[in-house]
Design an enzyme around this catalytic site. Structure first.
Site, PDB file in Angstrom:
ATOM      1  N   SER A  90     -12.007 -36.445  23.056  1.00  0.00           N
ATOM      2  CA  SER A  90     -12.675 -36.716  21.102  1.00  0.00           C
ATOM      3  C   SER A  90     -13.746 -35.480  20.891  1.00  0.00           C
ATOM      4  O   SER A  90     -13.345 -34.197  20.894  1.00  0.00           O
ATOM      5  CB  SER A  90     -13.216 -37.886  21.810  1.00  0.00           C
ATOM      6  N   HIS A 113      -9.305 -37.512  17.976  1.00  0.00           N
ATOM      7  CA  HIS A 113      -9.046 -38.732  16.932  1.00  0.00           C
ATOM      8  C   HIS A 113     -10.356 -38.854  16.660  1.00  0.00           C
ATOM      9  O   HIS A 113     -11.429 -38.240  16.143  1.00  0.00           O
ATOM     10  CB  HIS A 113      -9.330 -39.644  18.178  1.00  0.00           C
TER      11      HIS A 113
END
Length: 672
Positions: A90, A113
């Site tokens: 992330s 993501h």
């Protein structure tokens, strides 16, 4: 007090190691402010840092905090070498992109993501949130593109799918440069971290479990199959009828307990940021072999929170944005309108009539935090101060910061008229060379070589120091709706900061320090001391003394610019400098030789030392006294942390300044 596991240290000459084994942002996480402060401190204490070795094991966290860390490292003058020890997921993957070189462990994970968010409001608010998410995603994609060269379409597909890479896969995709054999490491991430992601592959889960061993009664653990590959039980294999855990096929019913060394290492990792203050509790936890890492962490939290109301737990550690900027701006405008007379509340601001207590409640409820868990107002205000998603503490800090700067600016100080402002980049002593000492240019015959000029070896030394104090905004002040804490206290601290610098400047004038030549600033050998009091004759003599200073054969011709006097001589100075006729001669029309010669500056600090001594000071182009600030920032700074010694939040007002005389020839003292 530190609340995270950030570690930064020198590991070699000009090489710093920065370890981020934690979430980004929030109550427990790493912040850009942590890193910036510790880098500055390290450089001040240890000297030059040319290389930063950044070691990562993080599931990510707050988007904007991650972006701030990325920009901070990207703009640092040092080379940044990134080592992904466990995972860079992330926002951790975005921070990794700051590396001039990126190396990933052979079993370490790298994940990208889409940013996620939670929003509360009307349909227009939700549409705004969706647009903001798209903007954030586009920004993150740009960062990835610079490193990988992947197209927008390729990155969109990868981020939509929550894509994980391991070791060599990350290199092949362009997110890393090379693979290294990952070292063993202590547990560092909380166990709920992996649950925040949607598509965690089994090998990532296995890796996470391997560095975060669970007590045997918390469910099944990954086991090794005959091929040595790690596997994770599927959800349907761990739940039997009635909701009780059932053993998976070919799997023991109990997890093998971690070794004593693994347990001790994991507990030490929990206590690492607090070891100096909580060493007795660390020893207690290590001595009791029945205590797990999680129980040790609970004991540490309980100790740190003694005498305070615990904050609500963070609801999210994954990359996120929120509608909080809308709430933040509204609360900030509403509070500023109440505190500052020249700020008006916006017409559609729904918070403009709120009390401080109501603002605290709004900061929590607008972020989706339930009020059901807070039985009294003290608990609720405490949560507003400390909850990771609350804007309340930041709103208070911004208003207090503005009030502090207003106090700084409104404090009448006279030193700024005649001193020179300087810039220092660290806290080491720095030598200044007088600009008045460069000799005259020499004639160069046709075809002859130019000769190097020489600047005098004499130079004064200047060094920064930090000056500051603490003040607090308590929960009681919020409940009592006491607005004075946002005006009286920070404004007073701002004034005090400006006054402190003024004290330093005039202490040089009255203290008469020794210069680099071994003689006092005002000394007979410097030809800058007169006696007989402030009068026309002495002012004329002082001007002559200043203008006739020489450096070797060079005439410096220093022009005076200011007359510093105690308040007791303010009237005398005005008469001497503003009378067209010579005030020293009665019934005479003789012209005043010092008429409008300089600007008078009256200063009360001079009265405390002597009400009879005045000082002629050179004009703006000459070196008088330098007032230097860290990075050239002539204003105090305000830092905030949740209070443990007080029941609320603490603020530190500090300023980094250095003051030193630059040249004796820029002054003449006129004494009694």
């Amino acid at each position: 007090m530190p609340k995270n596991k950030l570690t930064i240290r020198m590991v070699a000459d000009s090489v710093a190691e920065l370890i981020i084994y934690e979430e980004i942002g929030g109550w427990w996480g790493i912040t850009a402010h942590n890193i910036s402060d510790q880098l500055k401190y390290l450089r001040a204490e240890k000297g030059t840092v040319n290389t930063i070795k950044l070691r990562l094991n993080t599931p990510g966290g707050d988007v904007f905090e991650g972006v701030a860390i990325y920009n901070l490292l990207k703009q640092d003058s040092a080379q940044v070498h990134v080592y992904v020890d466990g995972m860079a997921a992330s926002m951790g993957s975005v921070i990794a992109m700051a590396g001039d070189k990126i190396v990933i462990g052979e079993s370490a994970a790298f994940m990208i993501h889409n940013p996620t968010a939670g929003a509360i409001g009307e349909s227009e608010d939700l549409r705004h949130m969706a647009n903001l998410l798209d903007q954030v995603k586009a920004s993150l994609m740009t960062t990835y593109q610079k490193r990988t060269g992947l197209s927008e379409e390729e990155l969109t597909a990868l981020m939509d799918a929550e894509t994980w890479y391991f070791g060599q896969e990350a290199v092949e995709a362009g997110f890393a440069d090379e693979v290294f054999e990952a070292p063993a490491m202590a547990a560092s991430l909380r166990n709920e971290s992996m649950s925040k992601f949607q598509s965690v592959p089994e090998r990532a889960q296995a890796f996470f479990q391997s560095v975060n061993p669970q007590p045997h009664n918390e469910g099944a653990a990954p086991q090794s199959n005959p091929k040595g590959e790690s596997t994770m039980p599927k959800p349907h294999e761990t739940e039997a009828a009635g909701g009780n855990p059932a053993p998976a096929a070919n799997q023991p019913t109990q997890e093998t307990a971690p070794s004593v060394q693994e347990r001790n290492d994991s507990i030490k990792a929990v206590f690492a940021p607090f070891a100096d203050q909580q060493n007795d509790l660390l020893i207690e936890c290590l001595s009791d072999t029945s205590i797990t890492k999680e129980q040790a962490q609970d004991k540490l939290l309980a100790r740190l929170g003694e005498g305070t109301t615990p904050s609500a737990p963070s609801a999210s550690v994954t990359a996120h944005v929120s509608n909080g900027r809308i709430v933040y701006d509204g609360l900030l405008n509403a509070l500023e309108a109440r505190v500052f007379n020249d700020v008006k509340a916006e017409k559609d601001n729904s918070f403009k009539s709120f009390s401080l207590l109501e603002m605290a409640r709004a900061a929590l409820t607008e972020r989706g935090v339930s009020m059901a868990g807070y039985g009294d107002r003290m608990s609720m205000v405490g949560a507003a101060f400390t909850h990771s998603s609350s804007d309340f503490g930041s709103v208070l800090a911004d208003v207090a910061h503005k009030a502090m700067l207003r106090g700084w600016e409104e404090m009448p100080e006279t030193f700024g008229q005649w001193t020179r402002q300087g810039n220092l980049t660290d806290f080491k002593a720095s030598n200044r060379v007088s600009l008045n000492t460069f000799p005259s240019l020499k004639k160069v015959a046709e075809g002859a070589e130019f000769k190097h000029g020489k600047i005098s070896d004499r130079g004064e030394q200047i060094m920064l120091a930090t000056y500051g104090k603490l003040f607090a905004i308590t929960r009681q002040a919020i409940i009592n709706d006491d607005l004075s804490v946002f005006t009286r206290l920070p404004q007073a601290m701002g004034r005090a900061a400006h006054r402190t610098v003024g004290d330093l400047v005039y202490a040089i004038i009255t203290g008469n320090p020794e210069l680099s030549d071994g003689k006092a600033l005002f000394h007979a050998d410097h030809s800058n001391v007169l006696t007989g009091g402030l009068n026309t004759s002495n002012l004329d003599k002082a001007r002559t003394a200043m203008r006739t200073h020489k450096d070797g054969d060079a005439h410096l011709n220093i022009a005076p610019g200011y007359l510093l006097t105690p308040v007791a001589l303010e009237g005398t100075a005005g008469t001497l400098l503003r009378s067209e006729a010579d005030p020293s001669k009665t019934n005479s029309k003789a012209a005043n030789p010092v008429y409008n010669m300089v600007d008078p500056v009256s200063e009360a600090r001079l009265d405390s030392a002597s009400a009879e001594d005045s000082y002629l000071v050179a004009g703006d182009m000459y070196d008088t006294i330098e007032v230097a600030y860290l990075d050239g920032n002539p204003a105090p700074r305000l830092e905030q942390q949740a209070g443990w010694s007080v029941d609320g939040t603490e603020f530190k007002v500090a300023i980094d300044a250095g003051v030193a005389p630059m040249d004796f020839r820029s002054f003449v003292k006129i004494g009694k």
